[in-house]
Design an enzyme around this catalytic site. Sequence first.
Site, PDB file in Angstrom:
ATOM      1  NE  ARG A 329      -3.944   0.145   1.929  1.00 20.65           N
ATOM      2  CZ  ARG A 329      -3.879   1.240   2.686  1.00 20.65           C
ATOM      3  NH1 ARG A 329      -3.035   1.318   3.690  1.00 20.65           N
ATOM      4  NH2 ARG A 329      -4.660   2.254   2.434  1.00 20.65           N
ATOM      5  CE1 TYR A 333      -4.305   1.315  -3.252  1.00 21.96           C
ATOM      6  CE2 TYR A 333      -3.652   1.877  -1.003  1.00 21.96           C
ATOM      7  CZ  TYR A 333      -4.302   1.042  -1.900  1.00 21.96           C
ATOM      8  OH  TYR A 333      -4.949  -0.066  -1.427  1.00 21.96           O
ATOM      9  CB  CYS A 360      15.455  -5.288  -5.660  1.00 21.82           C
ATOM     10  SG  CYS A 360      16.487  -6.346  -4.661  1.00 21.82           S
ATOM     11  CD  GLU A 361      10.382  -1.684  -7.823  1.00 23.83           C
ATOM     12  OE1 GLU A 361      10.162  -0.450  -7.858  1.00 23.83           O
ATOM     13  OE2 GLU A 361      10.458  -2.392  -8.829  1.00 23.83           O
TER      14      GLU A 361
END
Length: 436
Positions: A329, A333, A360-361
């Site tokens: 979440r 958003y 990995c972001e």
Amino acid sequence: MQDENYTVNEKGHLTIGGVDALDLAAQFKTPLVVYDVSQIKKQIRAFQLAFEKRNVNAVVSYASKAFSAIAIYQVVNQMNAHIDVVSGGELYTAIKANFPMKNVSFHGNNKSVEELEMAVENKVGVIVVDNFYEIDLLSQILKFRSEKIKVMLRLTPNVSAHTHEYIQTGQADSKFGFDVKSNQASEALRMVLENPQMELIGFHAHIGSQISAVEGFKMEVQNLMKIVHKWSQDFHYQPQVLNLGGGFGIRYTELDQVLAPEIFVNAIVDELIDQCNKYQLKQPAVWIEPGRSIVGPAGYSLYTIGSRKEIPDLKSYLTVDGGMGDNIRPALYQAKYEAVLANNPKAPIKETVHIAGRYCESGDILIDEQSLPETKPGDVLAILATGAYGYSMASNYNRVPRPAVVFVENGKAQLVIKRETYDDLTSRDCEYQKEN
Ligand SMILES: *Cc1c(COP(=O)(O)O)cnc(C)c1O
């Protein structure tokens, strides 16, 4: 000791449902999703009681996409509440839970033939029909059968509740339901009324999510009753049920204003009585579909703190052993949460950090700014109010196994979903067949 949104024991540790959060983390490992069952039951009961106090015939149907599992369906059934399902998978889970099928509402804007057949076969209580294609599919399925099925029509009543754009569904340009303005809805009504195998019990609408004011629901009742009035004249049809959907907001952070179930229910009931008097219509039963507000506040995510990155004069990242794989979440958003240090939530605040996930972001940040006491690797961090749309949206991104889910009640913990194993992750993989 009692704070407004968490409790601690004599050791100063966070407790959940009377159980020490550190014991839960030690026994079940982290990341771990923990539900306080008494909070879930209290919330369902609060909605039911609010209607009972007003002598209104009502159904509370838990929108189970917020968290679907055999155990939650069993808790909901113990409370004599209904459930909404939105897929064959949720329906299957409810069947496995021995949930009474008559108390199931089947939603969705693209139910497949297989899913509709499954619903008819298992005699679900009501199918909430969303579009013309679905009317067509359902008619074809029923043609070869003798039974009747109860249906509701999902309408878009032109109410847009004030909330985040990504989670609005009630406005005219929504992908859900029949548009009222363009007469699609009355055409759908005609088709359903003409089908002797469909018993139309009423109308459904859902105006949005994380709603923190009663006005949207009042407008929804007004707009729906205006349609009901018109259709009572044009079609001589009056609904037994008005289903107003869910969307009742919860407290994620101290910035969120929340209303008690009773406030929402009283506003809805007052408006309904006014509208029924105005149009001289008999009062339909009211169904509501809270999802987030049933399981959200009752859920806690426990993580173990690991690495730390300091960028001098800029920011500090504190990384935990979960993240967007178990709670997407914040990345999806910009959802906000609050966390506490489970071993000492009341310790003096030392710093403000960014709580990063392990995936990995760069966008895998669970909490953008969190004030915390001094922490060290191995400490347990608890993010509060993660019970809705966290585990239910979990993925295996980075091939990280999904966490375990535990219910606590009366000081006891029980495992309700096992932690995934590496073998689970590869169990459906098939070997590459070399051509020769
Ligand atoms: C998602 C949904 C709900 C539940 O919404 P919450 O914000 O979780 O209360 C209720 N009804 C319908 C039709 C939904 O799609």
